[in-house]
Write a protein that holds these residues in place. Structure first.
Motif, PDB file in Angstrom:
ATOM      1  N   THR A 244       0.840  -1.190   0.000  1.00  0.00           N
ATOM      2  CA  THR A 244       0.000   0.000   0.000  1.00  0.00           C
ATOM      3  C   THR A 244       0.880   1.247   0.000  1.00  0.00           C
ATOM      4  O   THR A 244       2.089   1.186   0.258  1.00  0.00           O
ATOM      5  N   SER A 246       0.772   3.471   2.200  1.00  0.00           N
ATOM      6  CA  SER A 246       1.226   3.633   3.572  1.00  0.00           C
ATOM      7  C   SER A 246       2.501   2.833   3.823  1.00  0.00           C
ATOM      8  O   SER A 246       3.429   3.303   4.485  1.00  0.00           O
ATOM      9  N   ASP A 247       2.539   1.607   3.290  1.00  0.00           N
ATOM     10  CA  ASP A 247       3.754   0.795   3.421  1.00  0.00           C
ATOM     11  C   ASP A 247       4.938   1.503   2.774  1.00  0.00           C
ATOM     12  O   ASP A 247       6.034   1.573   3.352  1.00  0.00           O
ATOM     13  N   THR A 336       6.247   6.352  11.814  1.00  0.00           N
ATOM     14  CA  THR A 336       4.812   6.489  11.530  1.00  0.00           C
ATOM     15  C   THR A 336       4.065   6.430  12.850  1.00  0.00           C
ATOM     16  O   THR A 336       3.589   5.362  13.249  1.00  0.00           O
ATOM     17  N   SER A 340      -1.499   2.607  11.092  1.00  0.00           N
ATOM     18  CA  SER A 340      -2.011   2.503   9.727  1.00  0.00           C
ATOM     19  C   SER A 340      -3.319   1.757   9.754  1.00  0.00           C
ATOM     20  O   SER A 340      -3.558   0.928  10.615  1.00  0.00           O
TER      21      SER A 340
END
Length: 341
Positions: A244, A246-247, A336, A340
């Protein structure tokens, strides 16, 4: 679509490895940066690599324009880039030659070109010591730009992925673990399907078993790798870790070395390194002491402080204790802070 056929024996011979090492990620990163259909989530990373590195103009880069070249079983899993390059430098010439010829024939089939070598300017590294050293130098230079800045974060996430799958394997068995693989993998007992569309290949394990390895840069068409020198060795399959945006942002958005430096400013050098070391995978206190090059007392003290802060958990197994990152610790290490989705 690739199909892998399991027997009951194969289901009992599933092995999970945290990482094949930084050199394997370098192989995959070379494939991804040159692949015309690489996912858009690698766009920012790819632009940075192309802007900062001129090594893609080297003829050796043509070796990695497809996913069929198997240098993974040539080197085996390695803990460091140096160890991997040394293994490649001293690999058996016939083993390396077989892989290069097979990759060249496959490349010709898909591209219509007769060689992977970008012309006749470069020799055959399977036999020529100078060319093999040049290949090693090329891989080392590319790793410096494409993988090294992000390796600490990637390594942490790779081991976390392995731990997650290993827990399912231990509690539910091989079928449960295969059923829990990420999107793109479908378990329809006794077959694991990878990808979509028409069937491109059938792999029958026939008792050899399967070794699963998460990889950050593995994004090309699904393929398995098997040893050319050991026909009883397990088949090797890589699982894409970056799935994704986000990854990608968490691992490739910024330099991990810069993130670790910021963490050192926040926690102090020893404590930040301790957190990063636990992020490499669950460990005992003695293993932690070895990773951070400190005494057992220092490692225990740092682990206690991180546990009190909610960044790691500690569980006892017999006479030993094992330290593992919490979600908060993982997010802090990865830069982060918010969970997530």
């Amino acid at each position: 679509m690739l199909r892998i056929h399991f027997s009951q024996e194969d289901l009992g011979r599933i092995r999970l490895v945290g990482t094949w090492g930084p050199l394997a990620e370098t192989f995959f990163s070379l494939m991804t940066v040159q692949h015309h259909s690489a996912p858009a989530l690698f766009g920012g990373w790819s632009q940075r690599v192309r802007r900062e590195s001129a090594v893609l103009s080297h003829p050796a880069s043509a070796l990695f324009r497809d996913s069929v070249l198997d240098l993974f079983t040539v080197t085996g899993p390695t803990a460091s880039l140096e160890e991997g390059l040394e293994a490649l430098l001293h690999a058996r010439p016939d083993h390396l030659q077989d892989e290069i010829i097979g990759a060249s024939e496959s490349h010709a089939h898909y591209s219509g070109k007769k060689t992977l070598w970008g012309g006749s300017a470069w020799g055959d590294p399977a036999h020529d010591r100078a060319d093999r050293q040049e290949l090693v130098d090329f891989l080392g230079a590319f790793h410096h730009h494409a993988v090294a800045p992000y390796w600490p974060l990637i390594r942490s996430r790779l081991h976390a992925e392995q731990t997650s799958h290993a827990r399912v394997l231990a509690e539910g068995g091989g079928e449960a673990m295969l059923a829990g693989l990420p999107p793109g993998f479908r378990w329809r007992s006794p077959v694991l399907e990878i990808g979509r569309g028409p069937v491109t290949g059938d792999v029958k394990l026939q008792g050899r078993g399967l070794t699963l390895v998460p990889s950050a840069f593995c994004q090309t068409r699904p393929i398995t790798y098997s040893s050319a020198t050991d026909d009883q060795a397990p088949i090797l399959l890589f699982i894409p870790l970056i799935r994704t945006a986000s990854d990608a942002a968490g691992m490739l958005g910024t330099s991990a070395s810069g993130s670790l430096k910021a963490l050192e400013n926040l926690l102090g050098r020893t404590r930040a390194r301790t957190l990063d070391s636990v992020g490499q995978g669950p460990c005992t206190t003695s293993q932690l002491a070895s990773r951070i090059c400190a005494s057992l007392a220092t490692a225990s003290e740092q682990a206690t402080i991180l546990r009190q802060a909610g960044l790691i958990t500690t569980t006892r197994h017999g006479s030993a204790v094992h330290h593992t990152l919490t979600r908060l610790g993982t997010n802090l290490l990865n830069g982060t802070p918010e969970d997530s989705p």
